[in-house]
Each structure stands twice: as C-alpha cells, then as structure tokens.
Design a protein around this motif. Structure first.
Motif, short mmCIF file in Angstrom:
data_model
loop_
_atom_site.label_atom_id
_atom_site.label_comp_id
_atom_site.label_asym_id
_atom_site.label_seq_id
_atom_site.Cartn_x
_atom_site.Cartn_y
_atom_site.Cartn_z
N GLY A 220 36.48 22.35 3.67
CA GLY A 220 36.12 21.59 3.60
C GLY A 220 34.10 21.64 3.02
O GLY A 220 34.20 20.73 1.86
N GLU A 221 33.66 22.40 4.05
CA GLU A 221 31.91 22.59 3.04
C GLU A 221 32.39 23.24 2.49
O GLU A 221 31.70 23.20 1.20
N ALA A 222 33.02 24.33 2.47
CA ALA A 222 32.87 25.40 1.06
C ALA A 222 33.88 24.83 0.09
O ALA A 222 32.60 25.54 -1.30
N VAL A 223 34.23 23.53 -0.43
CA VAL A 223 35.17 23.00 -1.50
C VAL A 223 33.81 22.21 -1.27
O VAL A 223 33.75 22.45 -2.98
N GLY A 224 33.14 21.72 -0.63
CA GLY A 224 32.47 20.76 -1.96
C GLY A 224 31.42 21.86 -2.64
O GLY A 224 30.40 21.46 -3.08
N ARG A 225 31.11 23.10 -1.89
CA ARG A 225 30.12 24.05 -2.47
C ARG A 225 30.52 24.34 -3.90
O ARG A 225 29.54 24.09 -4.84
N PHE A 226 32.17 24.47 -3.75
CA PHE A 226 32.70 25.33 -5.09
C PHE A 226 32.76 23.94 -5.92
O PHE A 226 32.35 24.43 -6.57
N ASP A 227 32.50 23.39 -6.07
CA ASP A 227 33.26 21.21 -6.31
C ASP A 227 31.64 21.95 -7.12
O ASP A 227 30.99 21.65 -8.33
N ALA A 228 30.34 21.95 -6.08
CA ALA A 228 28.72 22.15 -6.81
C ALA A 228 28.28 22.27 -8.04
O ALA A 228 27.74 22.41 -8.82
N GLU A 229 28.50 23.54 -7.56
CA GLU A 229 28.25 24.94 -9.06
C GLU A 229 29.86 24.80 -9.64
O GLU A 229 29.09 24.79 -11.46
N LEU A 230 30.83 23.92 -9.72
CA LEU A 230 31.88 24.14 -10.30
C LEU A 230 31.03 23.56 -12.09
O LEU A 230 30.48 23.68 -13.02
N ALA A 231 30.42 22.08 -11.36
CA ALA A 231 30.02 20.78 -12.12
C ALA A 231 29.13 21.38 -12.62
O ALA A 231 28.49 21.05 -14.29
N THR A 232 27.77 22.16 -12.10
CA THR A 232 26.64 22.58 -12.50
C THR A 232 27.16 23.30 -13.55
O THR A 232 26.36 23.75 -14.93
N MET A 233 28.25 24.29 -13.61
CA MET A 233 28.66 25.60 -14.61
C MET A 233 28.97 23.79 -15.97
O MET A 233 28.64 25.27 -17.38
N LEU A 234 30.06 24.06 -15.54
CA LEU A 234 30.59 22.77 -16.94
C LEU A 234 29.68 22.19 -17.64
O LEU A 234 29.13 22.01 -18.81
N ASP A 235 28.15 22.15 -17.11
CA ASP A 235 27.13 20.83 -17.31
C ASP A 235 26.57 22.12 -18.78
O ASP A 235 26.03 21.52 -19.52
N ALA A 236 26.40 23.56 -17.94
CA ALA A 236 25.86 24.31 -19.07
C ALA A 236 26.29 24.63 -20.07
O ALA A 236 25.85 25.29 -20.95
N ARG A 237 27.67 25.06 -19.66
CA ARG A 237 28.25 25.90 -21.17
C ARG A 237 29.96 25.38 -21.22
O ARG A 237 29.65 25.38 -22.43
N PHE A 238 29.79 23.90 -20.28
CA PHE A 238 31.08 23.44 -21.03
C PHE A 238 31.01 21.67 -21.26
O PHE A 238 31.52 21.37 -20.31
N PRO A 239 29.75 21.33 -21.61
CA PRO A 239 29.08 20.30 -21.88
C PRO A 239 30.38 19.33 -22.99
O PRO A 239 30.41 17.94 -22.42
N ALA A 240 31.32 19.50 -23.26
CA ALA A 240 32.40 17.97 -24.70
C ALA A 240 32.53 17.64 -22.56
O ALA A 240 33.60 18.76 -22.15
#
Length: 257
Positions: A220-240
């Motif tokens: 669960g903790e790793a899923v949380g870290r992954f999700d946070a990094e995915l959210a950051t990546m989407l904001d930076a590279r795929f804003p649509a």
C-alpha cells in the motif's frame, strides 16, 4: 494526519477499468457469436464487465471467478444495472467449472486468458459447449506508442516494479490460435480494431493503481508513492483532461463442430 489507505478493493477495480467498447459486441453479432437468448459462460469474469455487456444484448450469462470479492462486486453491479435476471455470478475455476457438459452456446474469457492454465481451460470449454458453440477470447489493451501517456506510464511502473513483464504490448495474441486448435476447435477466426479511450486524469490514475503491475504487486505504501509520482508526471507532460489513450480490441474464436 493519518496516511491514506491505498489497499484496493473489488470496487476499486470496477470503478476505474473501462469495459469493452460497443464495437466488440457489434463484431461478435456480425460473426454470429452473440444473439438474444444465447447461453454464455464467462470465465475469469472479475467484476463482470464482459458478462454484463453480453447480458445487456440479450444473452443469458453465468460468470465464474475464483475470488469471492470479485463475484460479490459483479453481482452488485449487475443488480444496479438491472441485469440480475440475465447475468449471474458464482465462484469457480476456468479449468474446472463444475458445469454440465454441452450446456452453453458460448464460452468467453475477457482480459483473463493469460491467467489460466490455457490448455486445461480450452479443454473445459470444449466439454461444456454444445455442438455448434464457440470459445471466444478477447482482450482490450492500451497501446504504448513512443511518447504517449501509456508509454510513459509503463516506464514508471517498471521503475517501481522491475519484475513486471506485461508492458510494451501490441494488443495481438496470435499464439492463442494454437490453444484453440490443440483443444479441437475449428474454423478459427480473428477480429479487432483500434479505439481511442478517454480517461479523466483521476480515472487513469485509478486504472493504473488497479493494474497487475501496481495494485496487484506493490504494498500500500509503494502504491501511494507511485500514484503521487504518476500525478506529477501527468501534470508536467500530459495536462489534457480527458486523456486520450489508444487501445486495441483483439478477439479470437473457434467453433465446436
């Protein structure tokens, strides 16, 4: 502040995973694999997306899954959609369904064939099918084209889960023709098409959390870290919003003669 609970339930899997698009059912009807009144068995039904799709078009469907939570979620969703009279669910295995011989017109597996002992599952499908019935295997995969959101997401999954081997796919599964042929199925056919799926940013994150490489493998903790990094990546590279994610529908079937 307490940490969020990143453990995934059957409801999470159902909420964010998109079912097969309408075009699949149109393809099945065109090839005489789907018709009103048909009796179908859905193997590895999960939360029942394929079973409900078949039932909504007039089939009488029994979905089997070994996980009680998935069966409960599938039953609830069928009730919510008014399909409880046509889509029923029970615990069971693809390789040993405990269903009577020659009792179904269609045996289907959607997003599940790779999890089975394929030879045993194909032989069991042959046993429970009536003469003239068909085994249908279908998949609905995102396509990781270089630079697109699926491609970037797969790289992130591999960074957190180096043992994950389900990425970089093409959405084609020609080896499954051998499974059908070895079990005695004839007149094997293929079909499919590409489809642009649209996900809200939240739903894409949920879809990936519910994937085998993330929610099915990480704590669960790793899923949380992954999700946070995915959210950051989407904001930076795929804003649509929504995200347009290319997918491929692949279907293969064979007939019992």
């Amino acid at each position: 502040m307490s940490r969020p609970d990143w453990s995934l339930t059957s409801a999470d899997y159902a909420r964010h995973r998109q079912g097969f698009p309408d075009g699949l059912y149109e393809l099945l009807a065109h090839h005489r694999l789907l018709r009103p009144g048909l009796r179908a068995l859905d193997l590895g039904t999960g939360t029942g997306a394929l079973a409900r799709g078949l039932a909504s078009r007039g089939a009488d469907v029994l979905g089997l899954d070994p996980a009680p939570g998935q069966v409960a979620a599938a039953t609830r969703l069928a009730q919510e959609q008014g399909l409880a009279d046509r889509a029923r669910f029970a615990e069971g295995l693809a390789e040993r369904t405990d269903q009577p011989a020659e009792s179904f017109d269609l045996v289907a597996a959607g997003q599940a064939w790779h999890w089975f002992d394929r030879g045993l599952a194909a032989a069991e499908a042959m046993r429970v099918l009536r003469p003239g019935g068909a085994l249908l295997i279908c998949h609905y995969d995102w396509i990781p084209l270089p630079g697109n959101v699926a491609h970037a997401t797969e790289w992130l999954i591999e960074a957190y889960n180096p043992h994950w081997r389900m990425g970089r796919g093409t959405g084609f599964y020609p080896a499954w023709a051998t499974d059908l042929a070895l079990a005695g199925f004839r007149d094997i056919g293929f079909g499919g098409f590409d489809h642009e799926a649209r996900y809200s940013r939240e739903d894409w994150r949920g879809r990936i959390r519910a994937s085998a490489g993330v929610g099915g493998a990480l704590d669960g903790e790793a899923v949380g870290r992954f999700d946070a990094e995915l959210a950051t990546m989407l904001d930076a590279r795929f804003p649509a919003d929504p995200l347009v994610v290319p997918h491929r529908v692949f279907a293969i079937w064979g007939w019992r003669r």
